[in-house]
Enzyme design. Structure first.
Site, short mmCIF file in Angstrom:
data_model
loop_
_atom_site.label_atom_id
_atom_site.label_comp_id
_atom_site.label_asym_id
_atom_site.label_seq_id
_atom_site.Cartn_x
_atom_site.Cartn_y
_atom_site.Cartn_z
N HIS A 79 76.23 -54.00 2.23
CA HIS A 79 77.00 -53.49 1.10
C HIS A 79 76.89 -54.43 -0.10
O HIS A 79 77.28 -55.59 -0.02
CB HIS A 79 78.47 -53.35 1.54
CG HIS A 79 79.38 -52.80 0.53
ND1 HIS A 79 80.65 -53.31 0.30
CD2 HIS A 79 79.25 -51.76 -0.35
CE1 HIS A 79 81.25 -52.61 -0.64
NE2 HIS A 79 80.43 -51.67 -1.05
N HIS B 154 78.18 -53.30 -10.18
CA HIS B 154 79.07 -52.33 -9.56
C HIS B 154 80.13 -51.80 -10.52
O HIS B 154 80.36 -50.59 -10.62
CB HIS B 154 79.78 -52.95 -8.35
CG HIS B 154 80.78 -52.04 -7.72
ND1 HIS B 154 82.11 -52.01 -8.10
CD2 HIS B 154 80.65 -51.08 -6.76
CE1 HIS B 154 82.75 -51.09 -7.40
NE2 HIS B 154 81.90 -50.51 -6.57
#
Length: 290
Positions: free
Chosen positions: A36, A78
């Site tokens: 991740h 992100h």
């Protein structure tokens, strides 16, 4: 006779070489480990080193997030703003790439490092032939993403995901759908299920299906029939509400928490605990080292 032996040796060596790294030849009987935001425990998230550290730790895929600069260059980021993970402030669209390269990434504790913000092209160059990539928000910038993926011959090394029904997906990407590896996301806890799944099963060879389960198993379905048809099943181990409580943090005390995924026929796991998950899978002979 000597020439014959030399030819035979070359042939045998060629046979021993691994097949080219592609999503489609990843063994179905192994569990794919997805890092991740890369290996963000050992390097800044969404950095080149996070990708490198992911495959060094045994991950098979790195999930990375995309954003875009003022001069339309795709970067890894992100958040909508730069503040949390870099020394810059504001939106990336307020800066050119050249301007952003004057700033640095922060580590997990929020301390500046000496690492620069990475571009998608740099990420592709780093991952090529070593580790798969899942491009989060890849469809948001698809007209820029796909030419870069094609440039590096990585069409079967990059995975796209989305929450559209088959009809929506086909309407928007019908002209390119057979040239990409695509995985629908199914929100079981929100009541989604077989209607969306069958829309793809009946019309399109999806790579697999990602499922969010919820905090309990109340809406969980049996994945066995999909596995028998050759589909991969992806469930995140990140947070308890993705996986009926079988999340990464539990693995610090009890790595056997990952047995739940094996029992449920899940063979792709996105994790924040690469070390613990890889060690567990190795103990079960379910890890595949690329």
């Amino acid at each position: 006779m000597l020439l014959c032996c030399v030819f035979l040796g070359v042939t045998l060596n060629a046979q021993k070489q691994k097949k080219p790294l592609t999503l489609k030849n990843f063994p179905q009987d192994k569990v794919m480990v997805v890092a991740h935001r890369g290996n963000w425990r050992d390097a800044p998230e969404n950095s080149i080193w996070a990708i490198k550290k992911a495959y060094e730790a045994g991950a098979n895929m790195a999930e990375i997030d995309l954003n875009i600069t003022k001069d339309s260059v795709l970067i890894l980021l992100h958040d909508r703003v730069l503040d949390r993970t870099t020394t810059a402030k504001g939106k990336p669209s307020d800066y050119t790439l050249a301007e952003l390269k004057n700033y640095y990434l922060k580590d997990g504790a929020g301390h500046p490092t000496q690492m620069r913000i990475a571009t998608l092209e740099e990420a592709l160059q780093t991952a090529q032939g070593k580790i798969f990539l899942n491009l989060d928000k890849g469809f948001d910038y698809f007209d820029l993403v796909y030419p870069l993926v094609k440039k590096y011959g990585m069409e079967e090394q990059v995975l796209y995901k989305g929450e559209a029904t088959y009809e929506q997906f086909n309407q928007k990407y019908g002209n390119i759908k057979d040239k990409i590896c695509y995985m629908p996301i199914i929100r079981l806890e929100k009541g989604q299920g077989w209607e969306i799944i069958n829309g793809f099963v009946d019309n399109y060879p999806a790579y697999g299906f990602e499922f969010t389960v919820g905090a309990t198993e109340e809406k969980l379905i049996d994945f066995s029939s999909l596995r028998k048809k050759g589909y991969r099943i992806w469930v995140n181990s990140l947070w308890f509400d993705h996986n009926a409580g079988h999340n990464d943090d539990q693995a610090l005390e009890n790595p056997a928490v990952y047995q739940w995924y094996i029992d449920k026929k899940i063979n792709i796991i996105q994790t924040d605990r690469i070390k613990e998950l890889v060690a567990f899978l190795k103990s079960k002979k379910l890890h595949y080292k690329q």
